[in-house]
Design an enzyme around this catalytic site. Structure first.
Site, short mmCIF file in Angstrom:
data_model
loop_
_atom_site.label_atom_id
_atom_site.label_comp_id
_atom_site.label_asym_id
_atom_site.label_seq_id
_atom_site.Cartn_x
_atom_site.Cartn_y
_atom_site.Cartn_z
N HIS A 153 7.97 0.81 3.47
CA HIS A 153 8.76 -0.36 3.88
C HIS A 153 9.33 -1.06 2.66
O HIS A 153 8.99 -0.72 1.52
CB HIS A 153 7.90 -1.33 4.70
CG HIS A 153 6.77 -1.95 3.92
ND1 HIS A 153 5.51 -1.42 3.91
CD2 HIS A 153 6.72 -3.05 3.12
CE1 HIS A 153 4.73 -2.16 3.14
NE2 HIS A 153 5.44 -3.16 2.64
N HIS A 198 4.94 -2.87 10.12
CA HIS A 198 6.29 -3.25 9.67
C HIS A 198 6.98 -2.07 9.00
O HIS A 198 6.35 -1.20 8.40
CB HIS A 198 6.27 -4.47 8.76
CG HIS A 198 5.51 -4.33 7.48
ND1 HIS A 198 4.37 -3.60 7.35
CD2 HIS A 198 5.75 -4.83 6.24
CE1 HIS A 198 3.92 -3.68 6.11
NE2 HIS A 198 4.75 -4.42 5.42
N HIS A 213 10.07 -6.16 -2.86
CA HIS A 213 9.32 -4.96 -3.24
C HIS A 213 9.63 -3.76 -2.36
O HIS A 213 10.06 -3.89 -1.22
CB HIS A 213 7.82 -5.22 -3.26
CG HIS A 213 7.16 -5.43 -1.93
ND1 HIS A 213 6.91 -6.68 -1.41
CD2 HIS A 213 6.69 -4.57 -1.00
CE1 HIS A 213 6.31 -6.57 -0.24
NE2 HIS A 213 6.17 -5.30 0.05
N HIS A 245 -3.94 -8.08 2.67
CA HIS A 245 -3.13 -9.02 3.43
C HIS A 245 -3.83 -9.37 4.74
O HIS A 245 -4.41 -8.48 5.39
CB HIS A 245 -1.78 -8.40 3.80
CG HIS A 245 -0.89 -8.12 2.64
ND1 HIS A 245 -0.47 -9.10 1.76
CD2 HIS A 245 -0.30 -6.99 2.21
CE1 HIS A 245 0.33 -8.56 0.86
NE2 HIS A 245 0.45 -7.28 1.10
N TYR A 254 0.12 -4.97 -6.12
CA TYR A 254 1.53 -5.16 -6.49
C TYR A 254 1.68 -5.08 -8.00
O TYR A 254 0.86 -5.62 -8.74
CB TYR A 254 2.03 -6.53 -6.03
CG TYR A 254 2.22 -6.65 -4.54
CD1 TYR A 254 3.42 -6.32 -3.95
CD2 TYR A 254 1.18 -7.10 -3.73
CE1 TYR A 254 3.61 -6.43 -2.58
CE2 TYR A 254 1.35 -7.22 -2.36
CZ TYR A 254 2.57 -6.89 -1.79
OH TYR A 254 2.74 -7.01 -0.45
N GLU A 264 4.81 -1.89 -4.49
CA GLU A 264 3.52 -2.05 -3.84
C GLU A 264 3.01 -0.67 -3.46
O GLU A 264 3.80 0.18 -3.05
CB GLU A 264 3.65 -2.89 -2.55
CG GLU A 264 2.32 -3.03 -1.79
CD GLU A 264 2.48 -3.64 -0.39
OE1 GLU A 264 3.56 -3.50 0.24
OE2 GLU A 264 1.51 -4.24 0.09
FE FE2 Z 1 4.67 -4.80 1.50
#
Ligand code: FE2
Length: 306
Positions: A153, A198, A213, A245, A254, A264
């Site tokens: 992503h 996502h 990112h 997260h 990151y 990431e």
């Molecule tokens: Fe991400």
């Protein structure tokens, strides 16, 4: 087949200041495979577990950032249908001919009100070095570096993200898996076209067209730890992590490429189904949502974009 329309992130063309340094970062450290270069300052890279010819296209430029992100759609008919729906939504659509990137079929492109260019394509050649398809071993050649499995992503920063979310939902059939709702409006939205938490995400930001990112998927939490070892060993610029997260639940780290683009690598995250409600984070718990262990964001994560 249940999955149709937009399937997954397919291409990400990134601007880098130095191609040789980008090769070291993305091939030797993150572990992508070199596919080729076409003499115009672009190189073509893929992750070991992807069947498509390439996914990441670093392009040498004077300024870092992201040229565009492209989603692969299931068929040429879907591409035609999306062209009409994007136009009907009110966005101008342009055409990129087949072969503009080697092995990639015709693409359509359009600008979001956040200042980002998104493209769609149906056709891309199968990679020469693709994952085994007959009595398949877990990989053909032992993964290198961090062992990136796939391009997963991107997170983009820009204005008008309420409209961006509405567009992705209405014109491209994405769904909002999670969002951050502040008293003054939506701060961020995580959008999915499949069953991942996502495929693309947006954060509200005054400056349009900014890149936060590019993310690559790893096998598990221990692979994220190994990535941290490599980041330390090779003095790669660290942003934050390893951590987790609350939003999407991924375990993550990151860091920056030599041009300043944030990368990431992460693992985990839940399976999203279209019947799931949008998970909503408020101001009080936002720190925990972004970084679950630290329960606070670092200033750099919020402000440094390319
Ligand atoms: Fe991400």
């Amino acid at each position: 087949m249940a999955l149709s329309g937009a399937l997954r992130p397919g291409l990400l063309q990134l601007r880098v200041l130095d191609l040789q340094a980008a090769k070291t970062q993305y091939i030797d450290r993150i572990g992508l495979q070199f596919v080729g270069e076409d003499g115009d300052g672009r190189i073509y890279l893929k992750a070991y577990d992807e069947f498509e010819r390439h996914c990441l296209v670093p392009r040498e430029a004077d300024e870092a950032g992201c040229d565009f992100m492209a989603f692969r759609v299931a068929s040429a008919a879907d591409l035609d249908s999306f062209e009409k729906r994007v136009s009907d939504y009110g966005y101008g659509v342009d055409h990129v001919p087949a072969g503009e990137q080697p092995g990639v079929g015709r693409r359509i492109g359009f600008m979001l009100p956040s200042g980002h260019r998104i493209e769609l394509h149906a056709d891309i050649d199968m990679a020469v070095r693709h994952p085994p398809a007959t009595n398949p071993d877990i990989w053909d050649e032992e993964p290198r570096g961090m062992g990136a499995i796939r391009l997963d992503h991107a997170l983009l920063y820009g204005p008008n993200i309420d409209e961006v979310q509405d567009f992705f939902e209405k014109a491209l059939d994405f769904r909002c898996a999670e969002k951050v709702a502040l008293p003054d409006g939506m701060l961020a939205t995580w959008l999915t076209c499949g069953t991942k938490a996502h495929d693309i995400a947006f954060v509200r930001h005054t400056e349009p067209g900014k890149f936060h990112h590019a993310s690559f998927y790893l096998e598990d939490w221990s692979a994220v730890g190994h990535a941290a070892d490599l980041i330390a060993r090779y003095n790669i610029s660290l942003d934050i992590g390893p951590t987790r997260h609350g939003i999407t639940r991924g375990t993550t780290i990151y860091f920056f490429d030599p041009s300043g683009n944030r990368n990431e690598v992460f693992s985990g995250g839940y399976t999203y189904y279209p019947t799931d409600p949008t998970r909503i984070w408020n101001e009080q718990e936002l720190g925990k949502g972004i970084f679950y262990y630290e329960k606070a964001m670092n200033e750099r994560f919020l402000t440094v974009v390319t």
